[in-house]
Motif scaffolding. Structure first.
Motif, PDB file in Angstrom:
ATOM      1  N   CYS B 149       0.814  -1.221   0.000  1.00 36.34           N
ATOM      2  CA  CYS B 149       0.000   0.000   0.000  1.00 36.34           C
ATOM      3  C   CYS B 149       0.844   1.265   0.000  1.00 36.34           C
ATOM      4  N   ALA B 150       2.159   1.132   0.172  1.00 27.29           N
ATOM      5  CA  ALA B 150       3.026   2.305   0.071  1.00 27.29           C
ATOM      6  C   ALA B 150       3.105   2.801  -1.366  1.00 27.29           C
ATOM      7  N   CYS B 151       2.529   2.069  -2.312  1.00 28.11           N
ATOM      8  CA  CYS B 151       2.531   2.530  -3.704  1.00 28.11           C
ATOM      9  C   CYS B 151       1.629   3.743  -3.883  1.00 28.11           C
ATOM     10  N   ASN B 152       0.627   3.895  -3.014  1.00 31.09           N
ATOM     11  CA  ASN B 152      -0.068   5.183  -2.919  1.00 31.09           C
ATOM     12  C   ASN B 152      -0.228   5.526  -1.441  1.00 31.09           C
ATOM     13  N   PRO B 153       0.807   6.108  -0.854  1.00 33.08           N
ATOM     14  CA  PRO B 153       0.756   6.366   0.591  1.00 33.08           C
ATOM     15  C   PRO B 153       0.101   7.696   0.928  1.00 33.08           C
ATOM     16  N   GLU B 154      -0.456   8.401  -0.077  1.00 35.77           N
ATOM     17  CA  GLU B 154      -0.935   9.759   0.163  1.00 35.77           C
ATOM     18  C   GLU B 154      -1.972   9.865   1.292  1.00 35.77           C
ATOM     19  N   PRO B 155      -2.932   8.928   1.427  1.00 38.86           N
ATOM     20  CA  PRO B 155      -3.900   9.060   2.531  1.00 38.86           C
ATOM     21  C   PRO B 155      -3.253   8.922   3.912  1.00 38.86           C
ATOM     22  N   LEU B 156      -1.957   8.568   3.951  1.00 37.74           N
ATOM     23  CA  LEU B 156      -1.242   8.444   5.226  1.00 37.74           C
ATOM     24  C   LEU B 156      -0.075   9.433   5.309  1.00 37.74           C
ATOM     25  N   ALA B 157       0.065  10.279   4.272  1.00 40.35           N
ATOM     26  CA  ALA B 157       1.276  11.103   4.139  1.00 40.35           C
ATOM     27  C   ALA B 157       1.551  11.979   5.358  1.00 40.35           C
ATOM     28  N   THR B 229      12.117  14.303  -8.345  1.00 42.44           N
ATOM     29  CA  THR B 229      10.788  14.537  -8.927  1.00 42.44           C
ATOM     30  C   THR B 229       9.973  13.248  -8.918  1.00 42.44           C
ATOM     31  N   VAL B 230      10.645  12.149  -9.204  1.00 39.26           N
ATOM     32  CA  VAL B 230       9.984  10.848  -9.222  1.00 39.26           C
ATOM     33  C   VAL B 230      10.779   9.902  -8.325  1.00 39.26           C
ATOM     34  N   VAL B 231      10.108   9.206  -7.417  1.00 43.24           N
ATOM     35  CA  VAL B 231      10.789   8.247  -6.534  1.00 43.24           C
ATOM     36  C   VAL B 231      10.561   6.841  -7.069  1.00 43.24           C
ATOM     37  N   LYS B 232      11.671   6.156  -7.293  1.00 44.35           N
ATOM     38  CA  LYS B 232      11.606   4.840  -7.924  1.00 44.35           C
ATOM     39  C   LYS B 232      11.668   3.736  -6.871  1.00 44.35           C
ATOM     40  N   ARG B 555     -15.758   7.522  -9.534  1.00 43.75           N
ATOM     41  CA  ARG B 555     -15.565   8.467 -10.630  1.00 43.75           C
ATOM     42  C   ARG B 555     -14.642   7.848 -11.685  1.00 43.75           C
ATOM     43  N   THR B 556     -15.005   8.025 -12.968  1.00 42.25           N
ATOM     44  CA  THR B 556     -14.093   7.617 -14.040  1.00 42.25           C
ATOM     45  C   THR B 556     -12.980   8.649 -14.137  1.00 42.25           C
ATOM     46  N   ARG B 557     -11.736   8.201 -14.145  1.00 42.40           N
ATOM     47  CA  ARG B 557     -10.610   9.137 -14.250  1.00 42.40           C
ATOM     48  C   ARG B 557     -10.075   9.107 -15.672  1.00 42.40           C
ATOM     49  N   SER B 558      -9.774  10.266 -16.208  1.00 40.30           N
ATOM     50  CA  SER B 558      -9.273  10.316 -17.578  1.00 40.30           C
ATOM     51  C   SER B 558      -7.811   9.857 -17.590  1.00 40.30           C
ATOM     52  N   TYR B 559      -7.362   9.467 -18.775  1.00 35.61           N
ATOM     53  CA  TYR B 559      -5.959   9.061 -18.912  1.00 35.61           C
ATOM     54  C   TYR B 559      -5.016  10.231 -18.614  1.00 35.61           C
ATOM     55  N   GLU B 560      -5.515  11.458 -18.766  1.00 38.85           N
ATOM     56  CA  GLU B 560      -4.659  12.637 -18.577  1.00 38.85           C
ATOM     57  C   GLU B 560      -4.581  13.062 -17.114  1.00 38.85           C
ATOM     58  N   GLU B 561      -5.513  12.602 -16.286  1.00 38.59           N
ATOM     59  CA  GLU B 561      -5.557  13.069 -14.900  1.00 38.59           C
ATOM     60  C   GLU B 561      -4.260  12.733 -14.160  1.00 38.59           C
ATOM     61  N   VAL B 562      -3.793  13.690 -13.335  1.00 41.14           N
ATOM     62  CA  VAL B 562      -2.624  13.425 -12.487  1.00 41.14           C
ATOM     63  C   VAL B 562      -3.108  12.603 -11.295  1.00 41.14           C
ATOM     64  N   MET B 563      -2.621  11.367 -11.199  1.00 43.52           N
ATOM     65  CA  MET B 563      -3.017  10.504 -10.088  1.00 43.52           C
ATOM     66  C   MET B 563      -2.186  10.868  -8.859  1.00 43.52           C
ATOM     67  N   PRO B 564      -2.727  10.649  -7.668  1.00 50.05           N
ATOM     68  CA  PRO B 564      -1.975  11.002  -6.455  1.00 50.05           C
ATOM     69  C   PRO B 564      -0.639  10.258  -6.347  1.00 50.05           C
ATOM     70  N   TRP B 565      -0.489   9.177  -7.108  1.00 44.85           N
ATOM     71  CA  TRP B 565       0.737   8.366  -7.015  1.00 44.85           C
ATOM     72  C   TRP B 565       1.618   8.506  -8.257  1.00 44.85           C
ATOM     73  N   ASP B 566       1.310   9.468  -9.117  1.00 44.25           N
ATOM     74  CA  ASP B 566       2.054   9.577 -10.374  1.00 44.25           C
ATOM     75  C   ASP B 566       3.530   9.935 -10.178  1.00 44.25           C
ATOM     76  N   HIS B 567       3.887  10.507  -9.023  1.00 45.17           N
ATOM     77  CA  HIS B 567       5.307  10.833  -8.801  1.00 45.17           C
ATOM     78  C   HIS B 567       6.059   9.654  -8.183  1.00 45.17           C
ATOM     79  N   LEU B 568       5.387   8.512  -8.058  1.00 41.76           N
ATOM     80  CA  LEU B 568       6.055   7.295  -7.575  1.00 41.76           C
ATOM     81  C   LEU B 568       6.176   6.333  -8.752  1.00 41.76           C
ATOM     82  N   ASP B 569       7.349   5.736  -8.903  1.00 41.60           N
ATOM     83  CA  ASP B 569       7.633   4.921 -10.078  1.00 41.60           C
ATOM     84  C   ASP B 569       7.784   3.460  -9.676  1.00 41.60           C
ATOM     85  N   TYR B 570       6.801   2.647 -10.080  1.00 46.53           N
ATOM     86  CA  TYR B 570       6.870   1.206  -9.799  1.00 46.53           C
ATOM     87  C   TYR B 570       7.324   0.433 -11.040  1.00 46.53           C
ATOM     88  N   LEU B 571       8.015   1.129 -11.919  1.00 45.54           N
ATOM     89  CA  LEU B 571       8.641   0.576 -13.126  1.00 45.54           C
ATOM     90  C   LEU B 571       7.655   0.275 -14.243  1.00 45.54           C
TER      91      LEU B 571
END
Lengths: 220, 611
Positions: B149-157, B229-232, B555-571
């Motif tokens: 769940c650390a792949c989107n840790p924002e609700p715990l940030a 900028t991006v954490v891998k 909610r349907t999210r568009s392909y362009e939407e910035v996701m809360p986890w977009d700055h995290l890189d899971y390869l």
């Protein structure tokens, strides 16, 4: 068919091992025997399991210097070696004092001796209350039986062997019936005294010291 | 000191052994010789946490270092929590009985979203400020977390000083080494966090500013103080060389999984589009048969367990599975060790494998077709055909099995009533097959259907998809119930309100921290336990914070939407996820990685192809 040789381990269950329930003790011992790489004998039914028998259950939270566990090995290994290998595999608080070939059966057990240590701000007052408590002709307590909870008089079942006071500690030696015929957990006695005594106290220790057979001999 | 206090009250609670430590395999050190102390916290009770493989690995790994000491900490059950609060017993490490607020690290593993309130409760029981901003400038304790769940840790940030992304075998020690070095120099908390952010795989949320659009979606994520900028995420590239323990803590009291866990591979070649683990743990890497056998033997010898589980996302995808089972059986059979393979794939479940698994003891058979019709199975890329299900069941029934469990999901993207009725049809066909098997076992067949509500997760091709709302899920559950006519089929369906909260937290943003806090303040804890989950309290928390669960879940999210986890890189690249999402809507399947590389991007860490 495998050989099967009966062994009995006499062990202590003290310290943090007193929080191991009877059911968990069985599992814990099985794993210790496997870690010790002893050739345990398994039952031959549809679901084979390691044969293990504990002669007398000990209530959760009580300690003991004299628990016994019967098991079988498929090879003859000197008892001394079995003991050493088991002790190397056991957690703190479980320690085998002797491994023997069983002499008596669990059905021969008649009583057990306990040491109970109570801590109190006024040991003298507590000791006086104990004397009065133990002198009662009737002490009614709820006891779990096969047919549910039942109220019984535990007074005639309690034999006080001795009682002594040292600094802040009141120490009692008790003999209580044990085994198939009649059995009384030491926790029922301490619960009864807790209800009776006005002087507050805490139980420092409740420890089973020895198990005796109906014929008066020590169980072995 | 604390031990004595605990002992004086512990007999008041159920299963005192959960709280007393002292198990075989637990590691006690002299704290005078220890430089860094780590409290490994599992945000659920002992019985659950002690079954967790990741904790076993990282506990042993840290303790291999003489001057580091890792201890175990679990959430108390409600009876002991009451006693702890009454007696003012702070949360302590099971090995030392020292309060964890004095440890250098308090590290949580994030295994599922519904454990988030337990984390807050445990920090509170420990006497540690719940919000990271309230912890001051002293270094101790650093509150961190890792796990899926650390792949989107924002609700715990707001509650954590840092997150560890990916596999912890290397990065945990690097982090502790840096800490020791900076502690010796007398560094402050913010100095340490700025330095830690430079380690690959370490995400320090306080170094990122989030800006929002008016509609509540994210406008931008801006790093500060040289944070990347991006954490891998971190990956162990060679599984044969990767650390694996040769011993484990053996509990006294019964836990969920009473067995040795032998990890056989990481990652998954399948690419089921709903499965987060299948993407998070890429790339696919397996251990050699030799390594697996060596590790299995050491763990069994040292622990005394009589059951061994081969663990992975899909054990039968190991390229050497039949030979590996044969090698393992040479050791397990005469030692009466039962082997269990929890993750068998329905499509490559061969007679050979079945024979080997049942050589010791027969257990139930579990399959996860996930969807009732071929069309929907193609949508989710669960490349299993009805023929394969039937063929496998035929082998199993002829082999003496009478119980089959089938797992499905309701609410998958594009699902129609026809797909739901297909679930009942498939189960009925399995029942009929049993009675058509000439050499079947005596007695009745039992087919159990279990349905969960689909939860869209980050880093999957379905991260853009809405979750079907509760009312509609209840209707679909009824459609399924009405379609089942045989008493040989038993259906159990999961509470959908829990699934919705899971969906909210899985794809939530940083604003949800206040909701999680309010929910905990309202009394939410042990949300993963049906008897404790209270949806009303969660909804009240949303209202207090002026947010809605629908925004996050439905909610349907568009392909362009910035996701809360977009700055995290899971390869796994977003381009790949979009491609897979488009294929899903056209009901096009993607072959397994072994057949054809789908170009997800995860092999970049291997410096070449996976196979």
């Amino acid at each position: 068919m495998y050989n099967r040789i009966n062994y009995r381990a006499v062990f202590e269950k003290t310290g943090s091992a007193k929080y191991i329930s009877h059911l968990d003790l069985n599992r814990c011992m099985q794993r210790a025997i496997r870690r010790a790489d002893l050739p345990a004998w398994y039952t031959e039914g549809f679901h084979p399991h390691m044969y293990l028998m504990f002669s007398l259950a000990l209530s959760l939270g009580a300690e003991s210097m004299c628990e016994t566990m019967d098991f079988r090995l498929t090879e003859s290994i000197p008892p001394q070696e079995v003991m050493e290998r088991l002790n190397a595999a056991l957690p703190e608080g479980l320690k085998v004092h002797a491994v023997v070939f069983p002499k008596y059966a669990a059905a021969d057990i008649g009583s057990a001796v306990y040491r109970v240590e109570l801590e109190s701000s006024d040991v003298q007052a507590l000791a006086a209350e104990w004397d009065n408590f133990a002198a009662q002709p009737e002490i009614l307590m709820e006891k779990k039986t096969k047919r549910g909870m039942k109220e019984i008089n535990i007074a005639p079942m309690i034999t006080v062997l001795s009682a002594e006071q040292t600094e802040g500690i009141f120490r009692i030696f008790l003999r209580l019936p044990a085994g198939n015929e009649a059995n009384l957990n030491v926790s029922i006695v301490t619960d009864a005294f807790k209800k009776y005594a006005e002087q507050p106290f805490s139980i420092v220790k409740a420890i089973r010291e020895k198990i005796f057979c109906l014929n008066g001999e020590e169980f072995s | 000191m604390l031990r004595k206090k605990v002992e004086s009250v512990i007999m008041e609670v159920q299963k005192p052994a959960r709280y007393m430590g002292g198990e075989v395999g637990s590691i006690v050190k002299n704290k005078e010789n220890v430089d860094v102390r780590f409290a490994f916290c599992f945000p659920d009770i002992y019985d659950v946490g002690m079954s967790h493989l990741g904790m076993k690995i990282l506990y042993s790994l840290i303790n291999e270092r003489e001057n580091y000491w890792c201890e175990r900490v679990f959430a108390p059950w409600t009876d002991f929590e009451e006693v702890m609060r009454r007696e003012e017993i702070p949360l302590y490490g099971l090995e030392s009985f020292d309060p964890i607020r004095d440890f250098d690290f308090i590290g949580f593993t994030l295994q599922y979203e519904m454990s988030y309130t337990n984390i807050l409760n445990m920090l509170d029981l420990a006497g540690v400020p719940i919000f990271a901003r309230d912890r001051g400038e002293s270094l101790v304790p650093i509150v961190c977390a890792g796990g899926p769940c650390a792949c989107n840790p924002e609700p715990l940030a707001d509650f954590f000083d840092l997150f560890i992304l990916g596999e912890g075998e290397e990065v945990n020690l690097e982090l502790m080494d840096l800490y020791k070095e900076m502690k010796d120099k007398g560094a402050s908390r913010s100095e340490f966090l700025r330095a830690a952010a430079q380690i690959e795989g370490i995400y320090v949320p306080s170094l990122y500013d989030i800006a929002y659009h008016e509609d509540g979606t994210i406008a931008s994520v801006t790093p500060r103080d040289n944070a990347p900028t991006v954490v891998k995420k971190r990956v162990m590239t060679d599984m044969d060389k990767s650390y694996y323990p040769d011993n484990c803590v053996v509990p006294f009291t019964e836990i969920v999984h009473e067995r040795v866990s032998v990890e056989v591979l990481r990652g998954c070649i399948r690419g089921c589009r709903f499965c987060q683990a299948g993407f998070l743990y890429r790339p696919f890497r397996e251990k050699s048969t030799e390594t697996i056998c060596k590790q299995a033997k050491a763990l069994c010898d040292n622990s005394g367990y009589d059951e061994m589980s081969l663990s992975s996302l899909s054990t039968s995808d190991h390229s050497d599975i039949v030979h590996m089972l044969d090698e393992l059986l040479k050791y397990t059979a005469d030692r009466r060790i039962n082997m269990s393979l929890p993750s068998l794939r329905i499509d490559n479940f061969s007679e050979d494998v079945l024979e080997r698994v049942t050589a010791v003891r027969k257990s139930g058979l579990t399959f996860a077709p996930e969807a009732g019709t071929q069309r929907l199975r193609d949508v989710i890329n669960k490349n299993v055909t009805e023929d394969e299900v039937m063929r496998t069941c035929a082998i199993a029934f002829a082999g003496g099995y009478t119980n089959v469990k089938l797992y499905f999901m309701l609410g998958l993207p594009t699902e129609t009533d026809e797909d739901i009725i297909g679930i009942a049809d498939l189960a009925q066909k399995v029942v009929n097959l049993f009675y058509d098997t000439p050499n079947r076992a005596k007695g009745k067949v039992q087919v159990s259907i279990s349905t969960a509500t689909f939860v869209p997760k980050p880093f999957t091709p379905f991260e853009f998809e809405p979750q079907v709302d509760n009312e509609e899920i209840l209707r679909r559950q009824n459609v399924l119930r009405n379609a089942i006519t045989s008493n040989k089929i038993r259906a159990s369906m999961h509470v959908s309100e829990v699934s919705r909260m899971e969906a909210v937290l899985a794809r939530g943003d940083r604003r949800l921290c206040d909701v999680v806090y309010a929910a905990w303040k309202n009394g939410c804890k042990l949300d993963g336990w049906d008897e404790y989950f209270d949806g009303e309290k969660w909804l009240a928390a949303f209202e207090e914070c002026g947010l809605t669960p629908q925004f996050y879940a439905n909610r349907t999210r568009s392909y362009e939407e910035v996701m809360p986890w977009d700055h995290l890189d899971y390869l796994v690249s977003k381009k790949f996820l979009i491609r897979e999402n488009q294929k899903a809507h056209q009901a096009q399947t993607t072959p397994s990685c072994r057949e054809h590389c789908a170009g997800c991007g995860a092999n970049s860490c291997l410096g070449g192809a996976c196979f």
